[in-house]
Design a protein around this motif. Sequence first.
Motif, PDB file in Angstrom:
ATOM      1  N   ALA A  77       0.296  42.487 -28.709  1.00 44.20           N
ATOM      2  CA  ALA A  77       0.397  43.664 -27.950  1.00 44.20           C
ATOM      3  C   ALA A  77      -0.819  43.962 -27.397  1.00 44.20           C
ATOM      4  O   ALA A  77      -1.054  44.253 -26.161  1.00 44.20           O
ATOM      5  CB  ALA A  77       0.759  44.981 -29.141  1.00 44.20           C
ATOM      6  N   LYS A  78      -1.982  43.800 -28.052  1.00 44.38           N
ATOM      7  CA  LYS A  78      -3.210  44.142 -27.302  1.00 44.38           C
ATOM      8  C   LYS A  78      -3.678  43.060 -26.453  1.00 44.38           C
ATOM      9  O   LYS A  78      -4.318  43.528 -25.197  1.00 44.38           O
ATOM     10  CB  LYS A  78      -4.280  44.323 -28.415  1.00 44.38           C
ATOM     11  CG  LYS A  78      -4.299  45.174 -29.426  1.00 44.38           C
ATOM     12  CD  LYS A  78      -5.385  45.492 -30.478  1.00 44.38           C
ATOM     13  CE  LYS A  78      -5.068  46.860 -31.245  1.00 44.38           C
ATOM     14  NZ  LYS A  78      -6.072  46.798 -32.373  1.00 44.38           N
ATOM     15  N   ARG A  79      -3.418  41.812 -26.922  1.00 42.58           N
ATOM     16  CA  ARG A  79      -3.784  40.732 -25.865  1.00 42.58           C
ATOM     17  C   ARG A  79      -2.923  40.749 -24.605  1.00 42.58           C
ATOM     18  O   ARG A  79      -3.425  40.185 -23.636  1.00 42.58           O
ATOM     19  CB  ARG A  79      -3.845  39.257 -26.548  1.00 42.58           C
ATOM     20  CG  ARG A  79      -4.710  39.270 -27.665  1.00 42.58           C
ATOM     21  CD  ARG A  79      -5.129  38.032 -28.041  1.00 42.58           C
ATOM     22  NE  ARG A  79      -3.862  37.447 -28.787  1.00 42.58           N
ATOM     23  CZ  ARG A  79      -3.084  36.387 -28.279  1.00 42.58           C
ATOM     24  NH1 ARG A  79      -3.267  35.705 -27.142  1.00 42.58           N
ATOM     25  NH2 ARG A  79      -1.998  35.937 -29.219  1.00 42.58           N
ATOM     26  N   GLU A  80      -1.782  41.133 -24.670  1.00 42.19           N
ATOM     27  CA  GLU A  80      -0.812  41.051 -23.566  1.00 42.19           C
ATOM     28  C   GLU A  80      -1.093  42.101 -22.637  1.00 42.19           C
ATOM     29  O   GLU A  80      -1.200  41.849 -21.249  1.00 42.19           O
ATOM     30  CB  GLU A  80       0.677  41.678 -24.032  1.00 42.19           C
ATOM     31  CG  GLU A  80       1.572  41.370 -23.153  1.00 42.19           C
ATOM     32  CD  GLU A  80       3.045  41.742 -23.631  1.00 42.19           C
ATOM     33  OE1 GLU A  80       4.035  40.858 -23.372  1.00 42.19           O
ATOM     34  OE2 GLU A  80       3.130  42.708 -24.139  1.00 42.19           O
ATOM     35  N   LYS A  81      -1.852  43.234 -23.205  1.00 41.95           N
ATOM     36  CA  LYS A  81      -2.611  44.371 -22.068  1.00 41.95           C
ATOM     37  C   LYS A  81      -3.585  43.607 -21.326  1.00 41.95           C
ATOM     38  O   LYS A  81      -3.832  43.838 -20.144  1.00 41.95           O
ATOM     39  CB  LYS A  81      -3.027  45.568 -22.895  1.00 41.95           C
ATOM     40  CG  LYS A  81      -1.765  46.247 -23.381  1.00 41.95           C
ATOM     41  CD  LYS A  81      -2.173  47.498 -24.046  1.00 41.95           C
ATOM     42  CE  LYS A  81      -1.170  48.373 -24.721  1.00 41.95           C
ATOM     43  NZ  LYS A  81      -1.511  49.577 -25.420  1.00 41.95           N
ATOM     44  N   ARG A  82      -4.362  42.796 -21.998  1.00 41.76           N
ATOM     45  CA  ARG A  82      -5.604  42.151 -21.391  1.00 41.76           C
ATOM     46  C   ARG A  82      -5.172  41.122 -20.302  1.00 41.76           C
ATOM     47  O   ARG A  82      -5.834  41.017 -19.224  1.00 41.76           O
ATOM     48  CB  ARG A  82      -6.350  41.565 -22.276  1.00 41.76           C
ATOM     49  CG  ARG A  82      -7.103  42.539 -23.386  1.00 41.76           C
ATOM     50  CD  ARG A  82      -7.791  41.866 -24.599  1.00 41.76           C
ATOM     51  NE  ARG A  82      -7.926  42.764 -25.780  1.00 41.76           N
ATOM     52  CZ  ARG A  82      -7.870  42.537 -27.116  1.00 41.76           C
ATOM     53  NH1 ARG A  82      -7.712  41.061 -27.355  1.00 41.76           N
ATOM     54  NH2 ARG A  82      -8.092  43.446 -27.886  1.00 41.76           N
TER      55      ARG A  82
END
Length: 579
Positions: free
Chosen positions: A280-285
């Motif tokens: 979820a966090k890496r997808e935002k990046r």
Amino acid sequence: MKNLKKLLACALALLTACSVAAVFASNAGAAQNVNGLFVSEICFNPNYETENSKVIDSNDYFEFVEIKNVGSSAIDLSDAALYYCKEGTSGSSWYKNAFVFENGNSKSITPGEIWVIGVYTIDTPSLGLGYSSSGELRSYWNAFNAYYGTSIGEKNRVLAVAAQSKQSSWLSNATSLPNSGSNGALRIATPSQTLATVSYSPSVYSQDGYALQTEYISSKLNIIGIAGPTPGRINYNQLPNSDSRPAATGTPVSIASLNVCYSINGTSPANGSSSDYSVAKREKRVLEWLGKAVADIICLSEIDAAWWKDINSTILSQGYELSGNTSCYGLTDGAAHERKTDSYNPVFYSTKIYTKLEEGHFWLLDESPSIGNKICNWVLLKNNSDGTLFCLFNTHLSANDSSTVFNNRYKETVRLGSMVKSTVSTLQRKYSSQAASIPYIISGDFNINEGSPLYRKLLDVTSTSDAKYLSRNTSTATTFNDWGNLTTLNGRTIDFVLVSDGVDCQTYNIRTVNGSDGYLASDHAAVRLNLTVKNSEGGGFDPGGFDFDFSSILSWFKFFANIVRILINVFRQFVSALG
């Protein structure tokens, strides 16, 4: 008497002209032009990959130095030798490797010629390759050509060895080209003069045998660029005055390619904790980066169900359309149809610029959609403005370096080449009324070390060039960072964008993808490039070919034109004297 004098003068002129022509033909420009010798590549630590072996990142087999005569006169190398400084020194301690020529080698490099100097290091005898006889020399170069996938003939090669014997007294003291420490240097010199000098930083480029070179030509310092993967061929960005190369022509195509990595999979990141690297966090990046890295086409790999919903809907909402068979992955309903995998390779293309004509996929080991069988998605796109067609393939080969996986990756490479050619051939027949040819682009994470024999096999079976080496700019950054444990300087380059004839490259860049929070989006860097595509005529160049020095050809033409004029004048005077 006057006629006799004229005849004698004519005969003398004729003899002089013939003598000049003979000298020129036998030894083109015998005068040395030391400023014309150009060191185009240094490969001081080549990868060692074979079909039945795993990847080995650090060894000295088949080191080489590539040179080109960019001057207007031939350069005699019969008394020359290769000198290089001891590893980690600044050049105060030099080793000397004398040149050993084969019978077919002229010992003189003519204008426009490219030569490869094989470096006979202490490791080489372990391969059973010698040099003391013509048969052993051929065996060495046969092994060299097989390793690099080249066909460098006797005329364009020379072996540099530490001494003219195989005695252990010199073998124990022999060393490889500098591949560690803060600096390295080599020079090619005769007893009377230095022909070329090169320095580089092996501590920065030791991973795959690349050297950022500085070459002195006519006292002018030129940054050449990266070297290592192409013995016997000069890349555009390695030539002097590469900035003056004409711009790439054709229909522009911009691509962003990134392996997002489906999971951190237990690896300890260099920055932060594992919780900072959730999908979820890496997808935002990733989405944050894509918002800045505007491209006509977005190629992603290692997309699984956890990645799919948000990244797909967000990209589609920004004016892109999806190409890729999602049903075979169960991404829409979670069910395994053909196969649920961690390696979905979607392609998103701008609907403003392109129309999708056809799409498809094929498996890389065989046609059976089974666990462990990687996939390649492809799409045929048409430019909405000018009707240019091209086919884009996006794939991901098996990872890890065990012998089993490596052998699978070799098979995947061979099948990829076969299926790409078969697919394009079918499309070319079908759309022949719209385009005389359909160029193609292959993007992805290949898990193959750049410059290795399997990398060359990849270029060969797909009939492509690496866009990196067609580019007008130079990128020395690597693509695999192991979650920040490696940098773009000492990582590995395993992600490529390969292009067929008909595709050229204006710019090529590697970009580390970080979010605004300072954490990485993936264990891979992204490849971002601007290409140009033509349907009617080829672009790029033959991956295995030599460059032609047209200025040299023109000089020859002018010379022989002058000889012809002299002969015509002599003939006229001769006829006049007889009359």
